[in-house]
Write an enzyme that holds these catalytic residues in place. Structure first.
Site, PDB file in Angstrom:
ATOM      1  N   CYS A 122       2.842  56.062  63.681  1.00 23.12           N
ATOM      2  CA  CYS A 122       2.973  55.906  62.221  1.00 23.12           C
ATOM      3  C   CYS A 122       1.702  55.377  61.549  1.00 23.12           C
ATOM      4  O   CYS A 122       1.393  55.787  60.430  1.00 23.12           O
ATOM      5  CB  CYS A 122       4.172  55.037  61.886  1.00 23.12           C
ATOM      6  SG  CYS A 122       5.709  55.767  62.471  1.00 23.12           S
ATOM      7  N   HIS A 176       3.825  51.672  54.841  1.00 22.33           N
ATOM      8  CA  HIS A 176       4.509  52.723  55.606  1.00 22.33           C
ATOM      9  C   HIS A 176       5.985  52.702  55.215  1.00 22.33           C
ATOM     10  O   HIS A 176       6.598  51.644  55.121  1.00 22.33           O
ATOM     11  CB  HIS A 176       4.329  52.468  57.097  1.00 22.33           C
ATOM     12  CG  HIS A 176       5.122  53.385  57.965  1.00 22.33           C
ATOM     13  ND1 HIS A 176       5.204  54.737  57.719  1.00 22.33           N
ATOM     14  CD2 HIS A 176       5.882  53.153  59.072  1.00 22.33           C
ATOM     15  CE1 HIS A 176       5.971  55.293  58.647  1.00 22.33           C
ATOM     16  NE2 HIS A 176       6.398  54.363  59.464  1.00 22.33           N
ATOM     17  N   ASN A 219      11.329  58.423  56.889  1.00 20.69           N
ATOM     18  CA  ASN A 219      10.115  58.009  57.598  1.00 20.69           C
ATOM     19  C   ASN A 219       9.384  59.262  58.087  1.00 20.69           C
ATOM     20  O   ASN A 219       9.853  59.934  59.002  1.00 20.69           O
ATOM     21  CB  ASN A 219      10.507  57.101  58.770  1.00 20.69           C
ATOM     22  CG  ASN A 219       9.325  56.633  59.586  1.00 20.69           C
ATOM     23  OD1 ASN A 219       8.209  57.125  59.430  1.00 20.69           O
ATOM     24  ND2 ASN A 219       9.561  55.684  60.470  1.00 20.69           N
TER      25      ASN A 219
HETATM   26  N1  COA Z   1      25.492  55.065  60.712  1.00 21.37           N
HETATM   27  C1  COA Z   1      26.456  54.157  60.885  1.00 21.37           C
HETATM   28  N2  COA Z   1      26.369  53.141  61.743  1.00 21.37           N
HETATM   29  C2  COA Z   1      25.239  53.046  62.457  1.00 21.37           C
HETATM   30  C3  COA Z   1      24.176  53.958  62.322  1.00 21.37           C
HETATM   31  C4  COA Z   1      24.361  55.011  61.419  1.00 21.37           C
HETATM   32  N3  COA Z   1      23.408  55.945  61.215  1.00 21.37           N
HETATM   33  N4  COA Z   1      23.179  53.609  63.140  1.00 21.37           N
HETATM   34  C5  COA Z   1      23.591  52.508  63.782  1.00 21.37           C
HETATM   35  N5  COA Z   1      24.822  52.156  63.373  1.00 21.37           N
HETATM   36  C6  COA Z   1      25.647  51.041  63.817  1.00 21.37           C
HETATM   37  C7  COA Z   1      25.245  50.551  65.182  1.00 21.37           C
HETATM   38  O1  COA Z   1      25.854  51.341  66.189  1.00 21.37           O
HETATM   39  C8  COA Z   1      25.796  49.152  65.156  1.00 21.37           C
HETATM   40  O2  COA Z   1      27.167  49.177  65.428  1.00 21.37           O
HETATM   41  P1  COA Z   1      27.825  48.067  66.391  1.00 21.37           P
HETATM   42  O3  COA Z   1      27.556  46.761  65.692  1.00 21.37           O
HETATM   43  O4  COA Z   1      29.229  48.498  66.410  1.00 21.37           O
HETATM   44  O5  COA Z   1      27.087  48.192  67.674  1.00 21.37           O
HETATM   45  C9  COA Z   1      25.623  48.739  63.699  1.00 21.37           C
HETATM   46  O6  COA Z   1      25.432  49.950  62.962  1.00 21.37           O
HETATM   47  C10 COA Z   1      24.422  47.837  63.469  1.00 21.37           C
HETATM   48  O7  COA Z   1      23.333  48.355  64.189  1.00 21.37           O
HETATM   49  P2  COA Z   1      21.906  47.704  64.128  1.00 21.37           P
HETATM   50  O8  COA Z   1      20.981  48.436  65.012  1.00 21.37           O
HETATM   51  O9  COA Z   1      22.000  46.213  64.276  1.00 21.37           O
HETATM   52  O10 COA Z   1      21.575  47.987  62.601  1.00 21.37           O
HETATM   53  P3  COA Z   1      20.328  47.532  61.781  1.00 21.37           P
HETATM   54  O11 COA Z   1      20.754  46.811  60.589  1.00 21.37           O
HETATM   55  O12 COA Z   1      19.288  46.907  62.661  1.00 21.37           O
HETATM   56  O13 COA Z   1      19.773  48.939  61.288  1.00 21.37           O
HETATM   57  C11 COA Z   1      17.996  50.440  61.822  1.00 21.37           C
HETATM   58  C12 COA Z   1      19.350  49.897  62.240  1.00 21.37           C
HETATM   59  C13 COA Z   1      17.535  51.429  62.873  1.00 21.37           C
HETATM   60  C14 COA Z   1      18.147  51.119  60.480  1.00 21.37           C
HETATM   61  C15 COA Z   1      16.985  49.254  61.694  1.00 21.37           C
HETATM   62  O14 COA Z   1      17.056  48.439  62.834  1.00 21.37           O
HETATM   63  C16 COA Z   1      15.587  49.736  61.523  1.00 21.37           C
HETATM   64  O15 COA Z   1      15.234  50.364  60.548  1.00 21.37           O
HETATM   65  N6  COA Z   1      14.690  49.382  62.473  1.00 21.37           N
HETATM   66  C17 COA Z   1      13.323  49.805  62.404  1.00 21.37           C
HETATM   67  C18 COA Z   1      13.216  51.237  62.851  1.00 21.37           C
HETATM   68  C19 COA Z   1      11.908  51.852  62.463  1.00 21.37           C
HETATM   69  O16 COA Z   1      11.329  51.527  61.484  1.00 21.37           O
HETATM   70  N7  COA Z   1      11.457  52.785  63.291  1.00 21.37           N
HETATM   71  C20 COA Z   1      10.290  53.534  63.041  1.00 21.37           C
HETATM   72  C21 COA Z   1       9.088  52.739  63.304  1.00 21.37           C
HETATM   73  S1  COA Z   1       7.668  53.549  62.726  1.00 21.37           S
END
Ligand code: COA
Length: 325
Positions: free
Chosen positions: A112, A252, A282
Site C-alpha cells: 500500500c 492511505h 482500499n
Molecule cells: N461483515 C460482518 N461481520 C464481519 C465482517 C463482515 N464483512 N468481517 C468480520 N466480521 C465479524 C468478525 O467475524 C467478528 O465476529 P466475531 O466477533 O463473531 O468473531 C466481528 O465482525 C468483529 O471482527 P473484528 O475483526 O474484530 O472487526 P474489526 O472491528 O477489527 O473490523 C476490519 C475488521 C478488517 C474492518 C478492521 O480490523 C480493519 O480494517 N483492519 C485493518 C485492515 C487493513 O487496513 N488492511 C489493509 C492494510 S493496507
C-alpha cells in the site's frame, strides 16, 4: 532545485460493486461495512482489464495534465501488489503501451505505501544528472487476489490506478522530505502465501485458497494507527515543519477509523483531510495518487500548500511524504 509533481492522473474501472452486492455474496451487511470501514462501494476491473491497463490509462491522464509526451520520460515505474505477472514488470508493460521508448522501466513492490515509496525513489532518480522526467504509477487489480468467499477481507478492497509525472525545476515546490520505514518481522499480518518461490502453485495451493490475501485485520489496525502518526510526524520533522503547518493530509484509504485516529492523533481538523474511501475502498498503492488526482481536478490543491501523504501496508511497511504543492 525543486522536484515536483508536474501532472497527476487517475483511472478507475467502470464497474461498481456496492455493499448491497456484497450482501448477496457473503454473510455481511451494508451497515456493518459502513460502520466498521467507511466503505460504501468500490470499482472492479472488467475481465479484459488488468493492472497494466489501469496503470496505462492513469499514466495518459497524468502525462496530458503535465503536457509531457511519453518519449520525454527517462524512467517509468509501477508500484503494485497485484502486478499483471511476476515478470516482466508491469512498469515495462506500461512503458510499451505508452511508447515511452527512451525510459527505463521496473516495478516497486511496497504494497500500500508503494506510491509513497515511489515518490521518494523518483526524487532519488531526479537528484541525478541524467534523469529529468519520471513517471510513478500506483496501480492495482486487487479483485484478482481477493478471496470473494472471505468476508474478513473481501469487503475492503477495490481496483484502480493513479499516476504522477515528476520533473525537476528551479522552483522551491515539490517533495521536501520523506520518511520510509519497515518492520519485516510483522510480515505475517498481511500476505499472499502461494504462487512464488516459497510455495509454487499446485492443486493443493489452489484447493486451500492460498493464492488470495490473508490478513489479521485487528493486528493490522493496531499497528497502522501508531505508524501512520509516527510516519507523518517524522517526515514533517525532516522537513522542519509541524502538524499545524499542514494544509492537506492525504492518508492511505484503508479504513475510515484508521484515518480518523491518524488525524486526531496529529491534532488536525477533519477539513484538512482528504477522504474518498467511501467510493473506492482500499486500492492499495493507488489510493494516494487517486486522491491527489481528484483533489487536483476539484481545484483543492493550491501552489505553495503543504501536502502530507501517509501510508502503511503489508511488509509491514509505512511512510510519508511532505510536498510543497
Ligand atoms: N461483515 C460482518 N461481520 C464481519 C465482517 C463482515 N464483512 N468481517 C468480520 N466480521 C465479524 C468478525 O467475524 C467478528 O465476529 P466475531 O466477533 O463473531 O468473531 C466481528 O465482525 C468483529 O471482527 P473484528 O475483526 O474484530 O472487526 P474489526 O472491528 O477489527 O473490523 C476490519 C475488521 C478488517 C474492518 C478492521 O480490523 C480493519 O480494517 N483492519 C485493518 C485492515 C487493513 O487496513 N488492511 C489493509 C492494510 S493496507
Amino acid at each position: 532545485m525543486g522536484i515536483r509533481i508536474a501532472g497527476i492522473g487517475r483511472y478507475v474501472p467502470e464497474k461498481v460493486l456496492t455493499n448491497h452486492d456484497l450482501e448477496q455474496m457473503v454473510e455481511t451487511s451494508d451497515q456493518w461495512i459502513r460502520e466498521r470501514t467507511g466503505i460504501v462501494e468500490r470499482h472492479i476491473a472488467a475481465p479484459n482489464e488488468s493492472t497494466s491497463d489501469l496503470a496505462y490509462k492513469a499514466a495518459l491522464d497524468a502525462l496530458n495534465r503535465a503536457g509531457i509526451s511519453p518519449e520525454e520520460l527517462d524512467m517509468v515505474f509501477v508500484a503494485s501488489a497485484s502486478p499483471d505477472m511476476l515478470f516482466p514488470a508491469t512498469g515495462c508493460l506500461v512503458q510499451a503501451k505508452l511508447g515511452a521508448k527512451n525510459a527505463g522501466c521496473f516495478d516497486v513492490e511496497a504494497a500500500c505505501p508503494g506510491f509513497v515509496y515511489g515518490l521518494e525513489l523518483a526524487r532519488g532518480f531526479l537528484s541525478l544528472p541524467h534523469y529529468k522526467k519520471v513517471l510513478v504509477i500506483g496501480a492495482e487489480t486487487l479483485s484478482r487476489i481477493t478471496d470473494w468467499t472471505d468476508r474478513n477481507t473481501c469487503v475492503l478492497f477495490g481496483d484502480g490506478a493513479g499516476a504522477a509525472v515528476l520533473i525537476k525545476d528551479d522552483s522551491n515546490r515539490g517533495i521536501i522530505a520523506s520518511y520510509l520505514k519497515g518492520n519485516g518481522k510483522l510480515g505475517d499480518l498481511l500476505y499472499l502465501p502461494a504462487g512464488c518461490a516459497k510455495m509454487p502453485a499446485s492443486h493443493e495451493t489452489v484447493d486451500q485458497r492460498l493464492h488470495f490475501i490473508k490478513m489479521k485485520g485487528r493486528e493490522v489496525f493496531k499497528h497502522a494507527v501508531v505508524e501512520m502518526q509516527t510516519s507523518a510526524l517524522k517526515a514533517l520533522e525532516r522537513a522542519g515543519l509541524k502538524p499545524e503547518d499542514v494544509d492537506w493530509l492525504v492518508p492511505h484509504q484503508a479504513n475510515i477509523r484508521i484515518i480518523e485516529a491518524t488525524y486526531e492523533r496529529l491534532g488536525l481538523p477533519r477539513e484538512k483531510v482528504y477522504i474518498n474511501i467511501d467510493r473506492y475502498g482500499n486500492t492499495s498503492s493507488a489510493s494516494i495518487p487517486i486522491a491527489l488526482a481528484e483533489m487536483d481536478e476539484k481545484g483543492l490543491l493550491k501552489p505553495g500548500q503543504i501536502v502530507v501523504t501517509v501510508s502503511f501496508g503489508a511488509g509491514f511497511i509505512y511512510g510519508a511524504n511532505v510536498i510543497r504543492w
